[in-house]
Design an enzyme around this catalytic site. Structure first.
Site, PDB file in Angstrom:
ATOM      1  N   LYS A  63      -6.228   3.280  -1.665  1.00 12.18           N
ATOM      2  CA  LYS A  63      -6.426   4.630  -0.892  1.00 12.18           C
ATOM      3  C   LYS A  63      -6.246   4.404   0.596  1.00 12.18           C
ATOM      4  O   LYS A  63      -6.297   3.315   1.078  1.00 12.18           O
ATOM      5  CB  LYS A  63      -7.837   5.071  -1.328  1.00 12.18           C
ATOM      6  CG  LYS A  63      -8.964   4.205  -0.498  1.00 12.18           C
ATOM      7  CD  LYS A  63     -10.340   4.666  -1.231  1.00 12.18           C
ATOM      8  CE  LYS A  63     -11.459   3.714  -0.788  1.00 12.18           C
ATOM      9  NZ  LYS A  63     -12.587   3.903  -1.492  1.00 12.18           N
ATOM     10  N   ARG A 119     -24.150  10.050  -3.449  1.00 13.36           N
ATOM     11  CA  ARG A 119     -22.965  10.753  -2.692  1.00 13.36           C
ATOM     12  C   ARG A 119     -22.320  11.467  -3.507  1.00 13.36           C
ATOM     13  O   ARG A 119     -22.575  12.574  -3.596  1.00 13.36           O
ATOM     14  CB  ARG A 119     -21.984   9.540  -2.132  1.00 13.36           C
ATOM     15  CG  ARG A 119     -21.184   9.978  -1.074  1.00 13.36           C
ATOM     16  CD  ARG A 119     -20.368   8.667  -0.441  1.00 13.36           C
ATOM     17  NE  ARG A 119     -19.616   7.991  -1.517  1.00 13.36           N
ATOM     18  CZ  ARG A 119     -18.614   6.692  -1.127  1.00 13.36           C
ATOM     19  NH1 ARG A 119     -18.786   6.452   0.058  1.00 13.36           N
ATOM     20  NH2 ARG A 119     -18.221   6.276  -2.044  1.00 13.36           N
ATOM     21  N   TYR A 155     -10.461  -0.538  33.680  1.00 12.13           N
ATOM     22  CA  TYR A 155     -11.033   0.578  33.916  1.00 12.13           C
ATOM     23  C   TYR A 155     -12.617   0.282  34.166  1.00 12.13           C
ATOM     24  O   TYR A 155     -13.228  -0.319  33.612  1.00 12.13           O
ATOM     25  CB  TYR A 155     -10.981   1.442  32.744  1.00 12.13           C
ATOM     26  CG  TYR A 155      -9.402   2.322  32.723  1.00 12.13           C
ATOM     27  CD1 TYR A 155      -9.008   3.129  33.611  1.00 12.13           C
ATOM     28  CD2 TYR A 155      -8.665   1.801  31.467  1.00 12.13           C
ATOM     29  CE1 TYR A 155      -7.747   3.612  33.649  1.00 12.13           C
ATOM     30  CE2 TYR A 155      -7.469   2.536  31.604  1.00 12.13           C
ATOM     31  CZ  TYR A 155      -7.127   3.381  32.484  1.00 12.13           C
ATOM     32  OH  TYR A 155      -5.835   3.870  32.307  1.00 12.13           O
ATOM     33  N   MET A 159      -5.368   2.163  26.564  1.00  9.68           N
ATOM     34  CA  MET A 159      -4.723   2.395  25.489  1.00  9.68           C
ATOM     35  C   MET A 159      -3.541   1.582  24.797  1.00  9.68           C
ATOM     36  O   MET A 159      -3.194   1.442  23.705  1.00  9.68           O
ATOM     37  CB  MET A 159      -4.246   4.015  25.957  1.00  9.68           C
ATOM     38  CG  MET A 159      -3.446   4.806  24.590  1.00  9.68           C
ATOM     39  SD  MET A 159      -2.784   6.486  25.399  1.00  9.68           S
ATOM     40  CE  MET A 159      -3.998   7.501  25.512  1.00  9.68           C
TER      41      MET A 159
END
Ligand SMILES: *Cc1c(COP(=O)(O)O)cnc(C)c1O
Length: 371
Positions: free
Chosen positions: A34, A129, A256, A304
């Site tokens: 999956k 679930r 950053y 990024m």
């Protein structure tokens, strides 16, 4: 040259891991592919495992993609049909559906199926679930029995805590499953359950089908045993290269927010990979990155499109030096743990910008594949 960021996929390792899974199984072994084969590529995984007993995917859409690609093996849809139309698709494409909710039976009754559909009745044995509670099971079993267009194949359930060493919740779920007399055999285990001895008061619990996923990709499903201890081999090696090197004097900051400050004159290597490729933004400073086979610590925040590493102690590292973020030489489980997540998430969040590359493809021999 194109961006050097790529995921090298080793299909013989996938087959090795599948055979290892099969050697632990009592019965059949359905390979769970999956979510785009856990990021490795849905169709390519199926092709690489062409002799698997069957495959399991999450949804009918994924199963359709496999059938469209010519995959003829048995296919189980773990969430079953979302609506009546998907029941019809399942009939046409010979998909086997998990049946976990009354709504699915209502949807099924609203259509005439072109062919009978095989269902796996999902029991909620404690994970809470998906699935019917054991007390509802007899009623549902009767309704399946009375429906000539449904074939009951297996009783399935899913463990919440099979990854932990001797977790009481795991044995409680097993007890719940063996406490009832079922008309067809079980499918219980994902990777972790498959690698765990299953017994209730001394009696072994066997199952007809197991459903390993993560172990096929070479990551450990157990939180107390490593992939290499289990004999698993990494299928994906995430690679890039250094695209810049420079020296930052003591006291200056990198990246950053200036989170990381150089405690010494530091040689910084910049690697062409970032969260835009799926490298986790939460990887902390100190996370190992292999530069030319040498572990160098990540420094500063993940951007990024790039990350920065400390290559002060690796003087031969230079622009073009190969970098491994995880894979055959650096365990993905180790990186995941440092990032506060699991390998599943790291695999699944690789973005399409990362080229999936393979040298050995079973069917068409192509070398570069997009996901
Ligand atoms: C995803 C999934 C699996 C495979 O789990 P792994 O932990 O990856 O082995 C098996 N069964 C069900 C129902 C699943 O959703």
């Amino acid at each position: 040259m194109t961006r050097p960021t790529r995921a090298l996929l080793n299909w013989s390792h996938l087959r090795h891991n599948y055979e290892l899974a099969r050697s632990h199984a009592d019965g059949k072994t359905y390979a769970v592919i999956k979510a785009n084969g856990y990021g490795h590529g849905l169709v390519n995984c199926a092709r690489a495992l062409s002799s698997a007993d069957g495959f399991a995917v999450a949804c009918v859409d994924e199963a359709v993609a496999l059938r469209d690609a010519g995959i003829q093996r048995p296919l189980l849809v773990l969430q079953g049909a979302y609506d009546a139309q998907e029941w019809q698709q399942a009939a046409e494409l010979n998909l086997q559906l998990a049946l976990h909710h009354e709504q699915q039976l209502a949807d099924r009754s609203s259509v005439r199926l072109s062919r009978p559909v095989s269902v796996w009745l999902k029991i909620n044995s404690g994970m809470n679930r998906l699935g019917f509670r054991p007390a509802q099971a007899n009623d549902i079993l009767q309704r399946i029995e009375q429906d000539s267009e449904l074939n009951l194949r297996y009783i399935m359930s899913h463990f919440s805590s099979a990854d932990e060493w001797q977790c009481p919740a795991f044995y409680a779920q097993l007890e719940t499953m063996v406490a009832q007399h079922w008309p067809v055999p079980f499918s219980l285990s994902s990777s972790a359950g498959l690698l765990t001895e299953k017994h209730v008061r001394g009696t072994p619990v066997t199952e007809a089908v197991s459903r390993p996923g993560i172990m096929l990709y070479g990551s450990s499903p157990l939180n107390y045993r490593s992939a290499s201890e289990l004999g698993l081999k990494a299928v994906m090696t995430l690679q890039s290269q250094l695209i810049s090197t420079h020296t930052v004097p003591t006291g200056e900051r990198v990246g950053y927010g200036g989170d990381w400050q150089a405690p010494r004159d530091t040689r910084v290597g910049v690697v062409a990979i970032g969260y835009g490729d799926g490298y986790p933004r939460h990887a902390p400073s100190g996370t190992p990155v292999l530069v030319d086979g040498v572990e160098c610590p990540l420094i500063g925040r993940v951007s990024m499109d790039m990350i920065t590493v400390d290559i002060t102690d690796h003087p031969t590292a230079q622009i073009g030096s190969p970098v491994e973020l995880w894979g055959e030489h650096l365990s993905v489980d180790r990186i995941a743990a440092l990032c506060g997540t699991i390998s599943y998430e790291l695999f699944c969040q690789l973005t399409p910008r990362v080229k999936r590359i393979t040298r050995e493809l079973p069917s068409d021999g192509a070398t570069v594949l997009n996901p």
